[in-house]
Design an enzyme around this catalytic site. Sequence first.
Site, PDB file in Angstrom:
ATOM      1  N   LYS A   1      -8.866  -1.592   5.784  1.00  0.00           N
ATOM      2  CA  LYS A   1      -8.963  -2.046   4.389  1.00  0.00           C
ATOM      3  C   LYS A   1      -7.917  -3.117   4.089  1.00  0.00           C
ATOM      4  O   LYS A   1      -8.179  -4.086   3.393  1.00  0.00           O
ATOM      5  CB  LYS A   1      -8.786  -0.850   3.441  1.00  0.00           C
ATOM      6  CG  LYS A   1     -10.016   0.047   3.428  1.00  0.00           C
ATOM      7  CD  LYS A   1      -9.817   1.298   2.626  1.00  0.00           C
ATOM      8  CE  LYS A   1      -8.947   2.289   3.302  1.00  0.00           C
ATOM      9  NZ  LYS A   1      -9.220   3.690   3.110  1.00  0.00           N
TER      10      LYS A   1
ATOM     11  N   SER B   1      -8.149   3.580   9.364  1.00  0.00           N
ATOM     12  CA  SER B   1      -8.738   3.587   8.026  1.00  0.00           C
ATOM     13  C   SER B   1      -7.929   2.703   7.070  1.00  0.00           C
ATOM     14  O   SER B   1      -8.472   1.829   6.390  1.00  0.00           O
ATOM     15  CB  SER B   1      -8.782   5.045   7.527  1.00  0.00           C
ATOM     16  OG  SER B   1      -9.060   5.110   6.165  1.00  0.00           O
TER      17      SER B   1
ATOM     18  N   HIS C   1       0.848  -1.187   0.000  1.00  0.00           N
ATOM     19  CA  HIS C   1       0.000   0.000   0.000  1.00  0.00           C
ATOM     20  C   HIS C   1       0.885   1.240   0.000  1.00  0.00           C
ATOM     21  O   HIS C   1       1.906   1.275   0.669  1.00  0.00           O
ATOM     22  CB  HIS C   1      -0.875  -0.007   1.268  1.00  0.00           C
ATOM     23  CG  HIS C   1      -1.764   1.190   1.379  1.00  0.00           C
ATOM     24  ND1 HIS C   1      -2.923   1.313   0.667  1.00  0.00           N
ATOM     25  CD2 HIS C   1      -1.642   2.330   2.106  1.00  0.00           C
ATOM     26  CE1 HIS C   1      -3.488   2.479   0.953  1.00  0.00           C
ATOM     27  NE2 HIS C   1      -2.721   3.120   1.818  1.00  0.00           N
TER      28      HIS C   1
ATOM     29  N   ASP D   1     -15.543   2.423   6.929  1.00  0.00           N
ATOM     30  CA  ASP D   1     -14.443   3.354   6.625  1.00  0.00           C
ATOM     31  C   ASP D   1     -14.815   4.258   5.464  1.00  0.00           C
ATOM     32  O   ASP D   1     -14.498   5.451   5.470  1.00  0.00           O
ATOM     33  CB  ASP D   1     -13.154   2.588   6.296  1.00  0.00           C
ATOM     34  CG  ASP D   1     -12.081   3.551   5.800  1.00  0.00           C
ATOM     35  OD1 ASP D   1     -11.671   4.413   6.591  1.00  0.00           O
ATOM     36  OD2 ASP D   1     -11.704   3.475   4.615  1.00  0.00           O
TER      37      ASP D   1
ATOM     38  N   ARG E   1     -14.805  12.563   6.964  1.00  0.00           N
ATOM     39  CA  ARG E   1     -13.561  13.214   7.419  1.00  0.00           C
ATOM     40  C   ARG E   1     -13.032  14.165   6.366  1.00  0.00           C
ATOM     41  O   ARG E   1     -12.531  15.246   6.671  1.00  0.00           O
ATOM     42  CB  ARG E   1     -12.508  12.147   7.746  1.00  0.00           C
ATOM     43  CG  ARG E   1     -12.759  11.449   9.070  1.00  0.00           C
ATOM     44  CD  ARG E   1     -11.846  10.229   9.222  1.00  0.00           C
ATOM     45  NE  ARG E   1     -10.465  10.546   9.024  1.00  0.00           N
ATOM     46  CZ  ARG E   1      -9.575   9.717   8.471  1.00  0.00           C
ATOM     47  NH1 ARG E   1      -9.942   8.509   8.073  1.00  0.00           N
ATOM     48  NH2 ARG E   1      -8.330  10.076   8.332  1.00  0.00           N
TER      49      ARG E   1
HETATM   50  N1  URA Z   1      -5.780   6.877   3.189  1.00  0.00           N
HETATM   51  C1  URA Z   1      -6.766   6.160   3.746  1.00  0.00           C
HETATM   52  O1  URA Z   1      -7.151   5.115   3.246  1.00  0.00           O
HETATM   53  N2  URA Z   1      -7.331   6.640   4.872  1.00  0.00           N
HETATM   54  C2  URA Z   1      -6.957   7.777   5.463  1.00  0.00           C
HETATM   55  O2  URA Z   1      -7.498   8.130   6.488  1.00  0.00           O
HETATM   56  C3  URA Z   1      -5.929   8.520   4.868  1.00  0.00           C
HETATM   57  C4  URA Z   1      -5.349   8.030   3.728  1.00  0.00           C
END
Ligand code: URA
Length: 425
Positions: free
Chosen positions: A187, A183, A82, A161, A168
């Site tokens: 995932k 967050s 990621h 999320d 957010r």
């Molecule tokens: N990327 C994400 O998936 N979540 C966040 O809160 C910030 C960046």
Amino acid sequence: MKTSDIILKKQNNEKLEYKEIEYMVNSYVKDKISDKTMSDFIWAIYNNGLSIEETYYLTDVMIKSGEVIDLSEIKKPIVDKHSTGGVGDKITLIVSPIVAASGVCVPKMSGRGLGLTGGTVDKLESITGYKLNLTKKQFIESLKTVGCAVISQSEKIAVADKKIYALRNEIGAVDSIPLIASSIMSKKIASGSDVIIIDLKVGQGAFMKNIKDATSLAKTMVKIGKYYNKKVICTLSDMNIPLGSNIGNALEVKEAIDFFDNKYDKRLYELSVYISSLMISSAKKISMSNAKNLVINLIESGHAKNKFYEWIKNQGGNIKNLKDKAKKYIVISEKSGYINKIDSLKLSELVFNLGSGRVKKTDKIDYACGVVLNKKIGQKVLKGEILGVIYYNKKVENMDKEFIDAFTIEKKKKKVKKIIIKTIK
Ligand code: URA
């Protein structure tokens, strides 16, 4: 349970219980509480933070709000990667086939770009025919046969999320370490890999602006991984300077093609080799130096390049047919000297204004526009030489000036910052 009591508790900086966080999140997902109430809760967390335990609770509740992918039928080592998002970041396009060529599976679910950050999904969509929505069966089959597959993030994963992250974004409460950590990790953990490598970008062109905060985010994510018995490794990499030469969706795919044709930017090469080695070393449980030798061999022998073409073709993409139709505007340097800074934020704003970014998730974007840097950080440039090229379909006022302003050209050469800052396990 009353939402106002839970919010007040966090506003008073008291520790929340699992069931309290669960109640807030699930009520919001089910539309039982308003955006305003959830915003108050988010702001209470934003202002007072969460302990590691509370961050884990939040992560866990968000994982359970959606599907968890089961990859157990794949009998090879599996690793996910990621990136927290940077300017010119085409690393996924490069490392996925390299790692797959080593016999390690790379199941990647990527996002679209929002705001100034580009998304891997948008880059891949610039390849005509590339399918981002494979069924679960096709996804697993691709992993078994090709070894890597990159698809768009399933709507069914970490459902909470999605809703909370959107809120957010709307209220300006993104830059909170426990909120970002939960967050991202919700995932990643729901995506099913046992090993997760995170390329955490730091600097002007990233949402983590300094090493201290990035280190704290990295440590939080590594700790969250431990609750699930997942190996999480975070590399902090510099994002003050754009990554590589090309910024813009189709242009970044072209740079990945160039990479496999052995035409690469030094910093892009260094980070790609490092991240690939980290992925292979942790998945195969071999040393970093053995993994690095393997990576270099896979690049130089052409195996990684073959895997790149195999992967794109397997997902229906015609790499010879990129959505890259754009006019060119050549930018000439107005002075001589050394390039001591290339402002990634300024360039990303320019590329965004050219049409490559979206404000709302549903906005249409121009895959072809972007910029190519003809000169690299630390290089000497002469007045009258080509500094770069702007690819555009819609002209932006003063675009040449904006491009030039991103470069700091000085008489004395300054030391170039290293791309890899540190790795946290
Ligand atoms: N990327 C994400 O998936 N979540 C966040 O809160 C910030 C960046």
